[in-house]
Enzyme design. Structure first.
Site, PDB file in Angstrom:
ATOM      1  CG  HIS A 439      -1.820   1.199   1.271  1.00 19.46           C
ATOM      2  ND1 HIS A 439      -1.447   2.349   1.928  1.00 19.46           N
ATOM      3  CD2 HIS A 439      -3.028   1.450   0.716  1.00 19.46           C
ATOM      4  CE1 HIS A 439      -2.405   3.242   1.796  1.00 19.46           C
ATOM      5  NE2 HIS A 439      -3.371   2.724   1.072  1.00 19.46           N
ATOM      6  NE  ARG A 529      28.434  -3.433 -22.938  1.00 23.58           N
ATOM      7  CZ  ARG A 529      27.865  -2.255 -23.189  1.00 23.58           C
ATOM      8  NH1 ARG A 529      26.686  -1.968 -22.636  1.00 23.58           N
ATOM      9  NH2 ARG A 529      28.444  -1.362 -23.956  1.00 23.58           N
ATOM     10  NE  ARG A 597      29.892  -8.547 -25.582  1.00 26.29           N
ATOM     11  CZ  ARG A 597      30.435  -7.376 -25.246  1.00 26.29           C
ATOM     12  NH1 ARG A 597      30.903  -6.576 -26.193  1.00 26.29           N
ATOM     13  NH2 ARG A 597      30.483  -6.994 -23.994  1.00 26.29           N
ATOM     14  CD  GLU A 699      35.052  -7.952 -30.165  1.00 25.48           C
ATOM     15  OE1 GLU A 699      34.919  -6.976 -29.407  1.00 25.48           O
ATOM     16  OE2 GLU A 699      34.567  -9.069 -29.926  1.00 25.48           O
ATOM     17  N   GLY A 720      32.682  -3.727 -32.770  1.00 22.42           N
ATOM     18  CA  GLY A 720      33.030  -3.374 -31.397  1.00 22.42           C
ATOM     19  C   GLY A 720      34.155  -2.353 -31.442  1.00 22.42           C
ATOM     20  CB  SER A 721      34.102   1.325 -31.759  1.00 21.08           C
ATOM     21  OG  SER A 721      33.334   1.612 -30.613  1.00 21.08           O
ATOM     22  CG  ASN A 722      34.984   0.405 -26.463  1.00 24.01           C
ATOM     23  OD1 ASN A 722      34.973   1.522 -26.963  1.00 24.01           O
ATOM     24  ND2 ASN A 722      34.126   0.045 -25.524  1.00 24.01           N
ATOM     25  CG  ASP A 723      38.005  -5.457 -27.487  1.00 24.40           C
ATOM     26  OD1 ASP A 723      38.913  -5.069 -26.733  1.00 24.40           O
ATOM     27  OD2 ASP A 723      37.108  -6.242 -27.125  1.00 24.40           O
ATOM     28  CB  CYS A 770      27.145  -2.967 -30.259  1.00 22.01           C
ATOM     29  SG  CYS A 770      28.438  -4.227 -30.392  1.00 22.01           S
TER      30      CYS A 770
END
Length: 816
Positions: A439, A529, A597, A699, A720-723, A770
């Site tokens: 409530h 992820r 992934r 990646e 995967g732009s980071n790796d 991504c």
């Protein structure tokens, strides 16, 4: 245990069971003769019960038998005792309310009312000759309305037995129309006191004191997400749950695939269920709270079949009321299981008011972000989405509420309807007990007050007079921070968003928040992820469950035993928890695609999971070590990978969420790719089966160079732009020293991205991105669009900011 389908088909004893005639009179209307149109005569609660009883009987949904005492009895009681002028004079409020209540208690019930009520009660009691135990419930004419719930404002009484007791409870219901909380509620919502009348429902008690009871909403009560049923369950009578005295079990079921015969239970969460409200074995017609044994607290109070059939019943109720009201009507439903017969009943049903009433301000949304905060003092379930700071005020009981000053943060064990007049003074609410359908949570949402409920120890950890920050803006879990946190607020709008050629998708790391994020403008999830889901939702290394006998550390073994208690096999814990995380995200965005992934933990990250240290080697550079696709078929991990495959199959085949696609990360070589595909096939995940799509992360430079060869095994690529950046530039992205060299817009990185987009598109397959770069850099996002990327997946907090950039770039108008 009896199956739930049989429970709904159970007929029980015939109403009345005797020979007295059931008939509607001036004061009596039997539930099976009532419809929604009778609200003015029998109030919202009784009209809804009657609607359920009459219209849904053919669906074999049980509703406890009974009758309504109409508002005519209330008005004749007023006239008989000459109280009409008193109830019309609301000043001064508190003294006036007390005078009215006293006058009601001293009044006399007209003989004509007594005769009709007692005849109906004896008819209901049948062979028990006026000794049936019943619930006596208040039902106001301004109650259970789409725009105002009036939840808990008037009193109801349980386990009432005997003619004299029923009449006494009826008068107490009349008087409760003028308790302080009801007066305050009407004042705050502009209802004239004399315009509200009261009916009383007399309903056969369901002996859930010997079993379980609860509530369910046919939407998510926190986010308003419409495609789920949320069920709360606890032992004993449901008053403990409604009043927030216990932390209940919670189940979430996805409606869309439930209709198609699947078993889509998205979440099962065990609550502490400390107390159970039961009949007092000594004092008849009394209720007492008893402690629930620890073993019962630590297990779920409903079986899966019961959860699913309750959800089906909830959907039937929602559909029926939606047809009757001629618009979508999410419902708030109380249910109970009879411990004597095993029959399941729907006890009450009312329109949900908070999200049904809320009018979106265009398509605007406020978002809150904690930037710096002190230590966490307490945490529990979030109610609302905001951040508030203020001085804490710990209140032990309703009698001490006068100590609460405006804009202080109320901290207490639990709240109930008696607290309502004071709640609007609080900046926020923190409770030790209660779930998000109690409530207090409902009233908090109605009043726009954020709350953190079910902290367990908030009243012990928080001191009166100290400054605290209450945050309900960080997902399903709410936090109470010590001191004044630094935070920012953003107002985002997406009104008039035009459809784009480039699909705009979201990156999602956890199921927590997925139902809210799904309401942003999007084309699905470009990256879910799994490792975030494992760390937050599972928390145990998979091999520690597969090979539990190899776990040597005593404390680790004890904790794993504790978490997996109740599961036939320890592996089942991992599969169920992970499938619930994945399934919630897939359901939130259904039928849009959700690309999951597969796990891509590094060895140092896997070591951080419970039991992980005993199964992971120490690596000098885990970023380039034992990770990604290579793990899946390796002898030291293949058995653990099998568990995530089982979780995926459960989501797709048992929950029916075939919008879920999978993506293989960090694929170094063509052989690496073949081994991963083979391992997936071995574990029942073959490309094309039940429309399963398998994507690959792009990646590694080898992925760009041999893009056509890799593509033969996959349905699409996602960059995967980071790796990819770190491997093209030779920069460890975890290195602080080299951070100035890490840049996704370096010409070498842009060149490779341009090349792979062209290659994949020439093969007639989709390619998305991504990585984090387009979320952080608008000019990079525009570059991707100009190069012909199929989709851009963004973090939820950047979606509305970046979307106009993509639109402009498609028109050739964005140059940074």
């Amino acid at each position: 245990m009896v199956s739930f389908g049989v429970l709904f088909a159970y007929r029980g004893r015939k109403a009345g069971g005797g020979t007295l005639k059931r008939e509607n009179t001036k004061y009596i209307r039997w539930f099976d003769s009532l419809r929604l149109e009778d609200l003015d005569r029998v109030g919202g609660k009784n009209a809804s019960i009657g609607e359920l009883t009459q219209a849904l009987r053919k669906e074999k949904i049980r509703v406890p038998d009974g009758f309504a005492i109409s508002v005519d009895a209330y008005h004749d009681f007023l006239r008989h005792n000459r109280l009409e002028s008193l109830v019309a004079d609301p000043s001064p409020k508190t003294e006036w309310g007390a005078r009215v209540r006293n006058a009601f208690q001293e009044g006399r019930v007209p003989d004509s009312v007594v005769q009709e009520v007692l005849h109906a009660y004896e008819t209901l009691s049948g062979i028990r000759k006026g000794r049936m135990d019943v619930a006596v419930r208040s039902s106001a004419t301004a109650e259970d309305l789409p725009h105002a719930s009036f939840a808990g404002q008037q009193d109801s009484f349980l386990n009432v037995e005997g003619s004299r007791e029923v009449l006494h409870a009826m008068v107490r219901c009349f008087a409760s129309l003028f308790n302080d909380r009801a007066i305050s509620y009407r004042n705050s919502r502009g209802f004239a006191h004399a315009s509200v009348s009261l009916s009383v429902g007399i309903q056969e008690m369901v002996r859930s004191d010997l079993s379980v009871s609860g509530v369910m909403f046919t939407l998510d009560p926190e986010t308003g997400f419409p495609d789920v049923v949320v069920i709360n369950s606890t032992y004993g009578l449901g008053e403990t749950l409604v009043k927030g005295a216990v932390n209940p079990d919670e189940f979430i079921v996805f409606k869309k695939t439930l209709r198609s015969g699947f078993r889509p239970i998205l979440k099962r969460e065990i609550g502490s269920k400390e107390q159970s409200l039961v009949y007092d074995p000594v004092h008849k017609s009394s209720l007492i709270g008893v402690e629930v044994p620890q073993e019962d607290r630590s297990r779920l109070s409903l079986l899966d079949d019961e959860v699913l059939d309750l959800a089906r019943a909830g959907v039937l109720v929602e559909n029926h009321f939606s047809r009757r009201r001629e618009h979508k009507t999410p419902m708030d439903i109380e249910w109970a299981r009879d411990g004597l017969t095993g029959a399941m009943f729907l006890v009450q049903a009312r329109p949900e008011t908070v999200h049904s009433r809320a009018k979106k301000e265009g398509t605007a949304q406020a978002r809150y972000f904690i930037e710096e905060a002190g230590p966490v003092l307490a945490k529990g379930r979030s109610v609302g989405v905001s951040i508030r700071t203020g001085v804490a005020r710990v209140i032990e009981s309703v009698e001490d509420l006068q100590e609460l000053s405006d804009s202080e943060i109320l901290v207490t064990t639990k709240t109930d309807p008696d607290w309502e007049p004071a709640l609007k003074r609080a900046a926020a609410i923190v409770t030790d007990r209660g779930g998000r359908t109690c409530h207090a949570a409902i009233i908090s949402r109605e009043s726009g007050i954020p709350a953190v409920v079910g902290t367990g120890d908030g009243t012990r950890k928080i001191k009166t007079g100290e400054w605290i920050t209450v945050s309900t803006a960080e997902g399903e879990e709410g936090f109470v921070y010590q001191g004044v946190a630094r935070f920012r607020t953003e107002r985002i709008e997406w009104e008039g968003s035009a459809p784009l050629r480039t699909r705009v998708m979201l990156n999602i790391g956890r199921s927590d928040g997925a139902l809210r994020h799904a309401q942003l403008p999007n084309d699905g999830v470009g990256l879910a992820r799994m490792e975030f889901m494992i760390s937050s939702g599972v928390g145990i290394h998979p091999m520690a469950l597969v090979r539990f006998e190899d776990v040597k550390d005593p404390e680790t073994r004890l904790e794993i035993e504790k978490r997996t208690k109740g599961f036939e096999k320890k592996e089942d814990y991992y599969i169920r928890k992970l499938s619930e995380e994945i399934g919630t995200i897939a359901a939130a965005f259904h039928p849009k695609p959700v690309i999951l992934r597969l796990s891509d933990f590094k060895s140092n990250e896997y070591s951080g999971l419970l039991g992980g240290k005993e199964f992971e080697e120490t690596e000098e550079n885990p970023m380039l070590g034992f990770r990604g696709a290579f793990r899946y078929s390796h002898p030291s991990f293949a058995a653990g990978f099998r568990l995530e495959c089982e979780a995926i199959k459960r989501v797709r085949m048992e929950m029916g969420l075939q919008n879920l696609k999978i993506m293989v990360p960090f694929v170094r070589t063509l052989e690496d790719s073949r081994n991963a595909i083979q391992e997936l096939k071995k574990n029942g995940l073959q490309r094309g089966d039940a429309d399963l799509e398998i994507w690959m992360m792009c990646e590694i430079p080898s992925n760009v160079i041999l893009a056509r060869e890799f593509l033969r095994e996959y349905d699409g690529f996602s960059i995967g732009s980071n790796d990819l950046t770190q491997l093209i530039l030779g920069v460890d992205r975890d290195s602080v020293v080299l951070s100035t060299l890490f840049h996704e817009q370096d010409p070498a990185v842009l060149s490779m991205i341009r090349e792979v987009i062209g290659t994949v598109r020439s093969e007639g397959k989709p390619i998305g991105i991504c990585g984090q770069a387009p979320s952080d850099h608008p000019d990079f996002a525009a570059f991707l669009v100009r190069e012909g990327i199929s989709s851009v997946s963004l973090s939820p907090d950047s979606m509305v900011r970046i979307r106009p950039v993509l639109e402009s770039a498609e028109k050739g108008g964005w140059n940074g």
